[in-house]
Design a protein around this motif. Structure first.
Motif, PDB file in Angstrom:
ATOM      1  N   SER A 192       0.830  -1.208   0.000  1.00 25.58           N
ATOM      2  CA  SER A 192       0.000   0.000   0.000  1.00 25.58           C
ATOM      3  C   SER A 192       0.862   1.255   0.000  1.00 25.58           C
ATOM      4  O   SER A 192       0.587   2.213  -0.732  1.00 25.58           O
ATOM      5  N   LEU A 193       1.912   1.258   0.814  1.00 25.59           N
ATOM      6  CA  LEU A 193       2.797   2.422   0.893  1.00 25.59           C
ATOM      7  C   LEU A 193       3.458   2.701  -0.458  1.00 25.59           C
ATOM      8  O   LEU A 193       3.544   3.860  -0.891  1.00 25.59           O
ATOM      9  N   LEU A 194       3.919   1.650  -1.137  1.00 25.04           N
ATOM     10  CA  LEU A 194       4.552   1.824  -2.445  1.00 25.04           C
ATOM     11  C   LEU A 194       3.582   2.432  -3.460  1.00 25.04           C
ATOM     12  O   LEU A 194       3.920   3.369  -4.191  1.00 25.04           O
ATOM     13  N   LEU A 195       2.361   1.906  -3.505  1.00 31.33           N
ATOM     14  CA  LEU A 195       1.360   2.403  -4.444  1.00 31.33           C
ATOM     15  C   LEU A 195       0.986   3.859  -4.148  1.00 31.33           C
ATOM     16  O   LEU A 195       0.849   4.682  -5.054  1.00 31.33           O
ATOM     17  N   LEU A 196       0.822   4.177  -2.867  1.00 29.76           N
ATOM     18  CA  LEU A 196       0.381   5.521  -2.480  1.00 29.76           C
ATOM     19  C   LEU A 196       1.478   6.558  -2.704  1.00 29.76           C
ATOM     20  O   LEU A 196       1.199   7.683  -3.125  1.00 29.76           O
ATOM     21  N   VAL A 197       2.722   6.207  -2.418  1.00 26.01           N
ATOM     22  CA  VAL A 197       3.841   7.127  -2.670  1.00 26.01           C
ATOM     23  C   VAL A 197       3.936   7.424  -4.162  1.00 26.01           C
ATOM     24  O   VAL A 197       4.202   8.553  -4.584  1.00 26.01           O
ATOM     25  N   TRP A 198       3.667   6.401  -4.977  1.00 26.42           N
ATOM     26  CA  TRP A 198       3.795   6.521  -6.432  1.00 26.42           C
ATOM     27  C   TRP A 198       2.627   7.286  -7.059  1.00 26.42           C
ATOM     28  O   TRP A 198       2.811   8.193  -7.874  1.00 26.42           O
ATOM     29  N   LYS A 199       1.400   6.969  -6.660  1.00 29.40           N
ATOM     30  CA  LYS A 199       0.224   7.449  -7.382  1.00 29.40           C
ATOM     31  C   LYS A 199      -0.619   8.509  -6.658  1.00 29.40           C
ATOM     32  O   LYS A 199      -1.357   9.256  -7.291  1.00 29.40           O
ATOM     33  N   MET A 200      -0.557   8.555  -5.356  1.00 21.24           N
ATOM     34  CA  MET A 200      -1.470   9.433  -4.615  1.00 21.24           C
ATOM     35  C   MET A 200      -1.033  10.894  -4.719  1.00 21.24           C
ATOM     36  O   MET A 200       0.123  11.218  -4.470  1.00 21.24           O
ATOM     37  N   PRO A 201      -1.943  11.807  -5.096  1.00 26.01           N
ATOM     38  CA  PRO A 201      -1.577  13.229  -5.160  1.00 26.01           C
ATOM     39  C   PRO A 201      -1.467  13.818  -3.760  1.00 26.01           C
ATOM     40  O   PRO A 201      -1.891  13.209  -2.778  1.00 26.01           O
ATOM     41  N   LYS A 202      -0.903  15.012  -3.697  1.00 23.58           N
ATOM     42  CA  LYS A 202      -0.830  15.700  -2.407  1.00 23.58           C
ATOM     43  C   LYS A 202      -2.175  16.369  -2.115  1.00 23.58           C
ATOM     44  O   LYS A 202      -2.915  16.742  -3.009  1.00 23.58           O
ATOM     45  N   PHE A 203      -2.472  16.504  -0.834  1.00 21.17           N
ATOM     46  CA  PHE A 203      -3.677  17.208  -0.381  1.00 21.17           C
ATOM     47  C   PHE A 203      -3.214  18.348   0.521  1.00 21.17           C
ATOM     48  O   PHE A 203      -3.125  18.172   1.741  1.00 21.17           O
ATOM     49  N   PRO A 204      -2.870  19.498  -0.052  1.00 20.24           N
ATOM     50  CA  PRO A 204      -2.329  20.595   0.762  1.00 20.24           C
ATOM     51  C   PRO A 204      -3.282  20.976   1.887  1.00 20.24           C
ATOM     52  O   PRO A 204      -4.503  21.019   1.709  1.00 20.24           O
ATOM     53  N   ALA A 205      -2.707  21.225   3.050  1.00 21.22           N
ATOM     54  CA  ALA A 205      -3.524  21.592   4.206  1.00 21.22           C
ATOM     55  C   ALA A 205      -4.074  22.998   4.032  1.00 21.22           C
ATOM     56  O   ALA A 205      -3.403  23.889   3.501  1.00 21.22           O
ATOM     57  N   ALA A 206      -5.303  23.189   4.476  1.00 22.53           N
ATOM     58  CA  ALA A 206      -5.924  24.514   4.393  1.00 22.53           C
ATOM     59  C   ALA A 206      -5.233  25.498   5.333  1.00 22.53           C
ATOM     60  O   ALA A 206      -5.228  26.699   5.103  1.00 22.53           O
ATOM     61  N   LYS A 207      -4.641  24.961   6.408  1.00 26.60           N
ATOM     62  CA  LYS A 207      -3.973  25.755   7.448  1.00 26.60           C
ATOM     63  C   LYS A 207      -4.890  26.853   7.977  1.00 26.60           C
ATOM     64  O   LYS A 207      -4.493  27.983   8.248  1.00 26.60           O
ATOM     65  N   GLN A 208      -6.128  26.499   8.077  1.00 26.76           N
ATOM     66  CA  GLN A 208      -7.112  27.367   8.720  1.00 26.76           C
ATOM     67  C   GLN A 208      -8.103  26.471   9.446  1.00 26.76           C
ATOM     68  O   GLN A 208      -8.169  25.285   9.197  1.00 26.76           O
ATOM     69  N   GLY A 209      -8.848  27.045  10.323  1.00 26.83           N
ATOM     70  CA  GLY A 209      -9.734  26.225  11.137  1.00 26.83           C
ATOM     71  C   GLY A 209      -9.169  26.074  12.528  1.00 26.83           C
ATOM     72  O   GLY A 209      -8.298  26.828  12.956  1.00 26.83           O
ATOM     73  N   LYS A 210      -9.608  25.060  13.215  1.00 29.75           N
ATOM     74  CA  LYS A 210      -9.315  24.935  14.635  1.00 29.75           C
ATOM     75  C   LYS A 210      -7.974  24.257  14.892  1.00 29.75           C
ATOM     76  O   LYS A 210      -7.560  23.387  14.152  1.00 29.75           O
ATOM     77  N   HIS A 211      -7.326  24.711  15.966  1.00 32.73           N
ATOM     78  CA  HIS A 211      -6.134  24.017  16.447  1.00 32.73           C
ATOM     79  C   HIS A 211      -6.591  22.830  17.294  1.00 32.73           C
ATOM     80  O   HIS A 211      -7.768  22.720  17.655  1.00 32.73           O
ATOM     81  N   LEU A 212      -5.644  21.951  17.618  1.00 31.40           N
ATOM     82  CA  LEU A 212      -5.978  20.805  18.463  1.00 31.40           C
ATOM     83  C   LEU A 212      -6.306  21.312  19.856  1.00 31.40           C
ATOM     84  O   LEU A 212      -5.452  21.887  20.532  1.00 31.40           O
ATOM     85  N   ASP A 213      -7.550  21.123  20.264  1.00 29.16           N
ATOM     86  CA  ASP A 213      -8.027  21.663  21.532  1.00 29.16           C
ATOM     87  C   ASP A 213      -7.993  20.582  22.602  1.00 29.16           C
ATOM     88  O   ASP A 213      -8.725  19.592  22.522  1.00 29.16           O
TER      89      ASP A 213
END
Length: 458
Positions: A179-200
């Protein structure tokens, strides 16, 4: 053409995410099959062996709110891959274990990782797809969640028969590495919104207390303690106090609370979470019940009881694509209501089955039950996001996953308690018949919140 290509890309992303979840979901069902073998191997009591399952569910539930927060602040691809690596570590520890405490530590590591992997799949798919075609995508995303628990007992049974119980954890190592090999190869990045709530921390502490105390109370009740005993009432009252505490905190600190109370202003979301909890009791509870019934009243081996359950999987496979399309076109209400009728039709016969009932009738009932089961999960998961703003998607996933976990744990505990209480007075077969009747009751009750689901997507 571009729209079709975009749809194909989204479906491909969903498939790769699903591949990563195979090992965590498969591990859960195989471990349940192996509990009796592990108990004898490690020479521990039934009460002690419960913690192999309980610790996993607790860690998974505690990690779910963390996943909801982390999705907003970390790249989705890195977060997903990191969680899979942690699950791999937990599998290695569990496979090496020769004592119960070490095995429980391994299970805690696995559960924490699974608590991030499983909800993250839905969150990332919804983020990339928006609100279009969610029924079809949920059919893809939900496929391992319903099929693997059916196939898992058979696979686990073969591994235990041919090798030993350590292999139910060792098998995860090649699965996760692939799974790790396939995901490193094919999975796109999902940039963080860096907005919203912090860990409360206060939110996490109260939700953790709620989940932990509820599971401990249910587990103690299922292992024979009276509901009115201090051992059961103390954690349940603590869970209630944590729930009230969280609600008050979310009212006075709405910008900080991990799961916003704003979610519950949506009637479809409210209906969805209630159904997910009730169906968790009915579906997960019956998945615990069916292998035991097949082994104890029909005299089947672990391998054959799992093989029988493949009939339920075929029913799921045949219904899934149509259920997704119907949900996208007409909404979830009527799909779920029809699914309730089908699920009852597939479960009710078990109330009347005996040790001499034809195996073909049992296989037919399981097949029908599988068709209904798909309709109780896919439309509800899709509808829980209907009308929600994008900023609340991660929080919606957190809430739905937590309630699914609690519902599943409650289902196992309630049905196990019914069997234990009925067994001495009415015998084996009648005890299971009573438990199936309760399962039918839980399915029927879901019709009430189902009426408040969406009913016209146009």
């Amino acid at each position: 053409m571009s729209t079709q290509k975009s749809t194909q890309n989204i479906t491909q992303i969903a498939l790769f995410l699903v591949i990563g979840a195979i090992a965590p979901l498969l591990d859960t069902t195989m471990t349940n099959v192996a509990l009796d073998t592990i108990m004898k191997s490690l020479n521990v009591s039934v009460n002690a062996i419960q913690w192999i399952t309980t610790s996993y569910v607790l860690a998974m539930g505690i990690a779910v709110p963390v996943a909801g927060w982390a999705t907003n602040w970390f790249d989705g691809k890195h977060l997903y891959l990191g969680a899979l690596v942690v699950f791999l570590l937990g599998s290695i520890v569990s496979s090496w274990a020769t004592t119960l405490p070490l095995l429980v530590i391994g299970r805690i590591i696995q559960g924490a990782a699974a608590g991030i992997v499983v909800p993250l799949i839905t969150t990332l798919v919804v983020q990339v797809a928006g609100s279009q075609g969610l029924g079809k995508l949920m059919a893809v995303v939900g496929m391992p969640a319903v099929l693997i628990p059916i196939l898992g007992p058979t696979i686990g049974g073969y591994l235990i028969d041919a090798l030993n119980w350590h292999w139910i954890f060792l098998i995860n190592i090649p699965l996760v590495l692939l799974s790790l090999l396939l995901l490193v190869w094919k999975m796109p990045k999902f940039p963080a919104a860096k907005q919203g709530k912090h860990l409360d921390i206060p939110s996490l502490a109260t939700l953790t207390g709620l989940f932990t105390a509820a599971i401990i109370g249910i587990t103690r009740f299922s292992t024979g303690d009276s509901f009115t005993s201090t051992k059961v009432l103390t954690p349940l009252l603590l869970a209630l106090a944590c729930l009230i505490g969280y609600i008050l905190y979310a009212i006075f600190q709405p910008q900080r609370a991990l799961v916003s109370l704003e979610l519950f202003k949506s009637p479809t979301f409210d209906a969805s979470v209630v159904i997910l909890m009730l169906s968790g009791i009915a579906v997960n509870g019956a998945m615990f019940l069916l292998p035991l019934y097949l082994q104890n009243t029909r005299g089947l081996s672990v391998v054959w009881s799992g093989t029988y359950l493949i009939a339920q999987g075929i029913g799921l496979l045949l219904s899934r694509s149509q259920i997704g399309k119907l949900t996208d076109s007409i909404g979830a209400r009527w799909v779920v209501l029809v699914a309730i009728v089908i699920a009852v039709a597939g479960t009710l016969p078990f109330v009347f089955f005996t040790a001499k009932t034809s195996k073909w009738l049992i296989l037919l009932a399981l097949f029908v039950r599988g068709i209904g089961q798909g309709g109780l999960t896919i439309p509800v998961m899709a509808d829980s996001y209907t009308g929600l703003p994008k900023r609340l998607i991660a929080e919606a996933t957190t809430a739905t996953r937590m309630l699914q976990n609690i519902g599943g744990a409650m289902g196992t505990a309630v049905l196990a308690t019914i069997i234990a209480h009925e067994l001495p007075s009415v015998g084996m077969n009648a005890a299971y018949q009573t438990a199936f009747m309760w399962s039918v009751g839980f399915i029927l009750v879901t019709a009430i919140p189902a009426w408040f689901l969406s009913h016209d997507r146009r």
